[in-house]
Design an enzyme around this catalytic site. Structure first.
Site, mmCIF file in Angstrom:
data_model
loop_
_atom_site.group_PDB
_atom_site.id
_atom_site.type_symbol
_atom_site.label_atom_id
_atom_site.label_comp_id
_atom_site.label_asym_id
_atom_site.label_seq_id
_atom_site.Cartn_x
_atom_site.Cartn_y
_atom_site.Cartn_z
ATOM 1 N N LYS A 14 0.841 -1.209 0.000
ATOM 2 C CA LYS A 14 0.000 0.000 0.000
ATOM 3 C C LYS A 14 0.873 1.254 0.000
ATOM 4 O O LYS A 14 0.590 2.205 -0.719
ATOM 5 C CB LYS A 14 -0.938 -0.018 1.214
ATOM 6 C CG LYS A 14 -2.009 -1.097 1.112
ATOM 7 C CD LYS A 14 -2.728 -1.333 2.429
ATOM 8 C CE LYS A 14 -3.660 -2.537 2.293
ATOM 9 N NZ LYS A 14 -4.313 -2.902 3.549
ATOM 10 N N GLN A 58 -4.643 -1.569 9.737
ATOM 11 C CA GLN A 58 -4.340 -2.858 9.095
ATOM 12 C C GLN A 58 -4.751 -4.000 10.032
ATOM 13 O O GLN A 58 -4.263 -4.093 11.154
ATOM 14 C CB GLN A 58 -2.843 -2.949 8.771
ATOM 15 C CG GLN A 58 -2.435 -4.226 8.069
ATOM 16 C CD GLN A 58 -3.032 -4.355 6.666
ATOM 17 O OE1 GLN A 58 -3.053 -3.393 5.906
ATOM 18 N NE2 GLN A 58 -3.521 -5.525 6.329
ATOM 19 N N ASP A 81 -11.202 2.206 4.251
ATOM 20 C CA ASP A 81 -11.427 0.754 4.217
ATOM 21 C C ASP A 81 -12.922 0.423 4.295
ATOM 22 O O ASP A 81 -13.317 -0.728 4.131
ATOM 23 C CB ASP A 81 -10.702 0.078 5.388
ATOM 24 C CG ASP A 81 -9.573 -0.829 4.926
ATOM 25 O OD1 ASP A 81 -9.408 -0.975 3.705
ATOM 26 O OD2 ASP A 81 -8.873 -1.381 5.788
#
Ligand SMILES: NC(=O)c1ccc[n+]([C@@H]2O[C@H](COP(=O)([O-])OP(=O)(O)OC[C@H]3O[C@@H](n4cnc5c(N)ncnc54)[C@H](OP(=O)(O)O)[C@@H]3O)[C@@H](O)[C@H]2O)c1
Length: 257
Positions: A14, A58, A81
């Site tokens: 990412k 994450q 997200d």
């Protein structure tokens, strides 16, 4: 948080993609002993930091911490997200702010490869809040890009093969190699393999290799199309994260005008 090697690899991908496109990005690695209060404190400070239009936690977190509470602490406006309850609720209602990255990736792969889901029977194996469940909502929505008939399978589905054999489009997001083998798939099915699994391979320099959840070698002969692992859904998921970050930036800067 912590030292999960797969998470570290996803974060690197990412970062690389963000830097490659000229985004400003910053990664904070917290030690595994970090408390939930410290984690939420960091997220709260990032929510208020105008340098960032997107924040992601994450996953997975160490088991003693609540992923729900951590993701719920991210400002919905910066939730790239799409794991905040408000954004998940908007998706369910058919009025999404941003789309969750992996379901969005699967959707775009289908549309851009010429396999629109409308009118098709899509069978999804795996009902996680990250992948299978939001994908089922996205593909079954009324209107452009949606209009699929969706069956959502999971670990309590009896006779999984009876469902996978009915699929026009089969999406597998389980996290177990060879969950779907060629004998349970019809000729001409379109297959999206979301799974990422490390299997031991002494012949590989790293001592392991990555495989998906399907028997790719056998299925590539039988399927109309199948995504590889690695190199399929993974890179597209990273792309969708960047797409969401741009959209979140535009939404926040418009709000500020
Ligand atoms: N490429 C990418 O960008 C990307 C992104 C996210 C995830 N992934 C990968 O995708 C896989 C799934 O991730 P996830 O976060 O959705 O995993 P997860 O939260 O562990 O969910 C797995 C799902 O599979 C179901 N399942 C487990 N065993 C099964 C079986 N034998 N038959 C049918 N269903 C079964 C589980 O059922 P229950 O609900 O009944 O337990 C659950 O719904 C993992 O390999 C992950 O690394 C890849």
């Amino acid at each position: 948080m912590g030292d999960d090697p797969a998470s570290a690899s996803y974060v690197r991908q990412k970062e690389k993609a963000a830097h490659g496109l000229g985004f400003f990005s910053e990664t904070t690695v917290l030690p595994a002993r970090t408390t939930e209060g410290e984690l939420v404190g960091l997220i709260t400070s990032l929510n208020a930091d105008p340098r960032f239009h997107g924040i992601l936690v994450q996953l997975p977190l160490p088991p003693r911490l609540s992923a729900e509470r951590a993701c719920g602490a991210v400002s919905p406006a910066k939730d790239v997200d799409c794991l905040h309850p408000e954004n998940m609720g908007r998706l369910v209602r058919g009025d999404p702010y941003l789309l969750p990255c992996t379901p969005h990736a699967v959707h775009q792969i289908l549309l851009r490869s010429g396999y629109p889901p409308a009118g098709k029977h899509v069978v999804i194996v795996g009902r996680s809040p990250l992948v299978g469940r939001p994908l089922s909502i996205l593909l079954s929505q009324k209107g452009a890009g949606g209009d699929a008939t969706v069956t959502l399978c999971h670990s309590a589905t009896p006779d999984l093969g009876a469902f996978t054999r009915q699929a026009d489009i089969l999406v597998v997001a389980v996290g177990r190699p060879r969950t779907v083998t060629a004998d349970v798939v019809r000729e001409g099915t379109v297959i999206i393999d979301v799974g990422v699994n490390r299997v031991d391979d002494p012949s590989h320099p790293k001592g392991y290799r990555l495989v998906g959840d399907t028997d790719f070698g056998a299925l590539r002969e039988k399927a109309a199309a199948i995504t590889p692992v690695p190199g399929g859904v993974g890179p597209m998921t990273v792309t969708m994260l960047l797409v969401n970050t741009v959209a979140a930036c535009e939404a926040q800067t418009q709000d500020a005008r």
